[in-house]
Design a protein around this motif. Sequence first.
Motif, PDB file in Angstrom:
ATOM      1  N   ILE A   1      49.222  21.056  32.789  1.00 15.65           N
ATOM      2  CA  ILE A   1      49.198  20.672  34.197  1.00 15.65           C
ATOM      3  C   ILE A   1      49.108  19.152  34.279  1.00 15.65           C
ATOM      4  CG2 ILE A   1      47.990  20.944  36.396  1.00 15.65           C
ATOM      5  CD1 ILE A   1      46.808  23.543  35.302  1.00 15.65           C
ATOM      6  N   PHE A   2      50.101  18.521  34.884  1.00 18.04           N
ATOM      7  CA  PHE A   2      50.072  17.074  35.097  1.00 18.04           C
ATOM      8  C   PHE A   2      49.352  16.787  36.403  1.00 18.04           C
ATOM      9  CE2 PHE A   2      52.944  16.864  31.662  1.00 18.04           C
ATOM     10  CZ  PHE A   2      53.046  15.536  31.263  1.00 18.04           C
ATOM     11  N   MET A   3      48.381  15.856  36.333  1.00 17.82           N
ATOM     12  CA  MET A   3      47.627  15.461  37.521  1.00 17.82           C
ATOM     13  C   MET A   3      47.703  13.947  37.687  1.00 17.82           C
ATOM     14  SD  MET A   3      44.239  17.899  37.349  1.00 17.82           S
ATOM     15  CE  MET A   3      43.707  17.204  35.799  1.00 17.82           C
ATOM     16  N   TYR A   4      47.756  13.521  38.946  1.00 17.38           N
ATOM     17  CA  TYR A   4      47.764  12.098  39.248  1.00 17.38           C
ATOM     18  C   TYR A   4      46.824  11.862  40.430  1.00 17.38           C
ATOM     19  CZ  TYR A   4      49.451   7.410  40.388  1.00 17.38           C
ATOM     20  OH  TYR A   4      49.530   6.063  40.642  1.00 17.38           O
TER      21      TYR A   4
ATOM     22  N   LYS B   1      45.336  15.000  41.887  1.00 20.49           N
ATOM     23  CA  LYS B   1      46.218  15.960  42.539  1.00 20.49           C
ATOM     24  C   LYS B   1      47.176  16.543  41.516  1.00 20.49           C
ATOM     25  CE  LYS B   1      49.870  16.242  46.037  1.00 20.49           C
ATOM     26  NZ  LYS B   1      50.693  15.459  46.993  1.00 20.49           N
ATOM     27  N   VAL B   2      47.434  17.846  41.631  1.00 24.46           N
ATOM     28  CA  VAL B   2      48.362  18.500  40.721  1.00 24.46           C
ATOM     29  C   VAL B   2      49.784  18.055  41.041  1.00 24.46           C
ATOM     30  CG1 VAL B   2      49.325  20.704  39.964  1.00 24.46           C
ATOM     31  CG2 VAL B   2      46.875  20.507  40.378  1.00 24.46           C
ATOM     32  N   GLU B   3      50.491  17.518  40.037  1.00 28.11           N
ATOM     33  CA  GLU B   3      51.869  17.073  40.208  1.00 28.11           C
ATOM     34  C   GLU B   3      52.872  18.097  39.690  1.00 28.11           C
ATOM     35  OE1 GLU B   3      53.106  14.270  41.610  1.00 28.11           O
ATOM     36  OE2 GLU B   3      51.091  13.748  42.280  1.00 28.11           O
ATOM     37  N   GLY B   4      52.481  18.882  38.704  1.00 26.85           N
ATOM     38  CA  GLY B   4      53.383  19.888  38.181  1.00 26.85           C
ATOM     39  C   GLY B   4      52.693  20.743  37.137  1.00 26.85           C
ATOM     40  N   VAL B   5      53.104  22.016  37.038  1.00 26.97           N
ATOM     41  CA  VAL B   5      52.555  22.956  36.060  1.00 26.97           C
ATOM     42  C   VAL B   5      53.701  23.407  35.160  1.00 26.97           C
ATOM     43  CG1 VAL B   5      51.356  25.128  35.693  1.00 26.97           C
ATOM     44  CG2 VAL B   5      50.810  23.743  37.711  1.00 26.97           C
TER      45      VAL B   5
ATOM     46  N   PHE C   1      45.379  20.878  29.707  1.00 32.18           N
ATOM     47  CA  PHE C   1      45.908  22.007  28.943  1.00 32.18           C
ATOM     48  C   PHE C   1      45.019  23.230  29.210  1.00 32.18           C
ATOM     49  CE2 PHE C   1      47.737  18.469  26.637  1.00 32.18           C
ATOM     50  CZ  PHE C   1      49.015  18.938  26.332  1.00 32.18           C
ATOM     51  N   VAL C   2      45.668  24.318  29.605  1.00 34.35           N
ATOM     52  CA  VAL C   2      44.946  25.533  29.991  1.00 34.35           C
ATOM     53  C   VAL C   2      45.242  26.643  28.996  1.00 34.35           C
ATOM     54  CG1 VAL C   2      44.714  27.323  31.751  1.00 34.35           C
ATOM     55  CG2 VAL C   2      44.947  24.927  32.430  1.00 34.35           C
ATOM     56  N   ASN C   3      44.189  27.305  28.527  1.00 34.17           N
ATOM     57  CA  ASN C   3      44.318  28.484  27.670  1.00 34.17           C
ATOM     58  C   ASN C   3      44.645  29.684  28.564  1.00 34.17           C
ATOM     59  OD1 ASN C   3      44.011  30.651  25.937  1.00 34.17           O
ATOM     60  ND2 ASN C   3      42.007  30.049  25.176  1.00 34.17           N
ATOM     61  N   THR C   4      45.828  30.249  28.412  1.00 30.56           N
ATOM     62  CA  THR C   4      46.252  31.350  29.286  1.00 30.56           C
ATOM     63  C   THR C   4      45.889  32.720  28.735  1.00 30.56           C
ATOM     64  OG1 THR C   4      48.436  31.457  28.231  1.00 30.56           O
ATOM     65  CG2 THR C   4      48.187  29.979  30.123  1.00 30.56           C
ATOM     66  N   LYS C   5      45.303  32.775  27.551  1.00 33.55           N
ATOM     67  CA  LYS C   5      44.978  34.063  26.936  1.00 33.55           C
ATOM     68  C   LYS C   5      43.748  34.691  27.589  1.00 33.55           C
ATOM     69  CE  LYS C   5      46.722  32.608  22.392  1.00 33.55           C
ATOM     70  NZ  LYS C   5      46.351  32.337  20.974  1.00 33.55           N
ATOM     71  N   GLU C   6      43.737  36.006  27.547  1.00 30.52           N
ATOM     72  CA  GLU C   6      42.545  36.736  27.984  1.00 30.52           C
ATOM     73  C   GLU C   6      41.523  36.703  26.848  1.00 30.52           C
ATOM     74  OE1 GLU C   6      42.480  40.703  30.321  1.00 30.52           O
ATOM     75  OE2 GLU C   6      42.217  41.256  28.209  1.00 30.52           O
ATOM     76  N   VAL C   7      40.282  36.384  27.164  1.00 26.50           N
ATOM     77  CA  VAL C   7      39.235  36.314  26.140  1.00 26.50           C
ATOM     78  C   VAL C   7      38.184  37.390  26.425  1.00 26.50           C
ATOM     79  CG1 VAL C   7      39.586  33.874  25.679  1.00 26.50           C
ATOM     80  CG2 VAL C   7      37.976  34.541  27.449  1.00 26.50           C
ATOM     81  N   THR C   8      37.604  37.919  25.366  1.00 26.94           N
ATOM     82  CA  THR C   8      36.567  38.949  25.473  1.00 26.94           C
ATOM     83  C   THR C   8      35.239  38.370  24.998  1.00 26.94           C
ATOM     84  OG1 THR C   8      38.153  40.743  25.146  1.00 26.94           O
ATOM     85  CG2 THR C   8      35.838  41.247  24.746  1.00 26.94           C
ATOM     86  N   ILE C   9      34.203  38.573  25.794  1.00 26.07           N
ATOM     87  CA  ILE C   9      32.901  37.950  25.568  1.00 26.07           C
ATOM     88  C   ILE C   9      31.818  39.031  25.586  1.00 26.07           C
ATOM     89  CG2 ILE C   9      31.291  36.179  26.396  1.00 26.07           C
ATOM     90  CD1 ILE C   9      33.680  34.998  27.964  1.00 26.07           C
TER      91      ILE C   9
END
Length: 325
Positions: A46-49, A52-56, A93-101
């Motif tokens: 995710i680009f932020m400026y 503000k989010v500029e693009g995903v 950078f976002v982790n898109t995986k599902e995690v189990t806790i």
Amino acid sequence: MGFFSNQFSNVVEWEEYRDDILFWKWNNDEIKKGSRLIIRAGQDAIFMYNGKVEGVFREEGNFDIESDIIPFLSTLKGFKFGFNSGMRAEVLFVNTKEVTIKWGTKNEINIPAPQLNLPGGLPLRAFGTFSCKIGDHQTLIDKIAGIKSTFTVDDVKERVMAKVDQLLMKWIVKEGKDLANIMANSDEIAKGIREDLDMEMTKIGITITDFTIQNASYPAEIQAMIKKVASHSMVGDMNLYQNVSMIDSMTAQGGNSSMGNMAQNMAGMQMGMMMGQQMVNQMSGNQNAGVAQQGTTGTMPNFCPNCGTKTTGANFCPNCGNKLV
């Protein structure tokens, strides 16, 4: 927009990717001409400026920022790199995986148990797992990423653990479940907890996808108490239960054969006395029933007790109709 000089091109990437981190912020001073963006499997960039989010960007690969990324940014699509100037921006950078806790009750929770006569309730501990993933990028940025450079599984667990004891109590009591059938109905209870947790965690952009209860337990002394109550209930006769308990206690004194024989003899005597007492009680009951029956089926009177007319052997008086037997 800030511009800086004397910088070399750089690679924008999540270098030390870990499954237990939900997002990581690349926050170098600027992105230079010729820089590249690397997105790996299981990541969004995710680009932020200016916050503000500029693009995903979700597609994995190696991209030239000037030609492949900037044209798709909201307010920076027309940005042109100078000879020695760069673009100040943040990349999340976002982790898109599902995690189990794993989760577990922080403290014992007390559920109502009137059958055990426990004023404070039945102390219960439970544990299991829950699964989650990032569901809303913008909410996550607004609530978390604006003030933190990383957000980990432990951060999520801390928030969930602050709620799970209360929700476990709520759904056990709401469904009217006692410890005997908590595990039998664990799916139903867990579903309610998951929905409540999801509603709470959605406020920070996290989605709870699953919640399970793997086990529920209580202290050993409470287990003994429950077994005793169950035994009383099955025996139905407290005196008999006490007698059997005494015999069991004597028999349990192992290692002494004479003591064992004595216990067996006393057990036989005890059971014989109980059987004899039951027979006496039964005979007494039969005698009382016979007396009661004689009282209701007495002999026929010679004269009607109502009008004095001589009876004729019928069940009713021939003069006034009064019942004679």
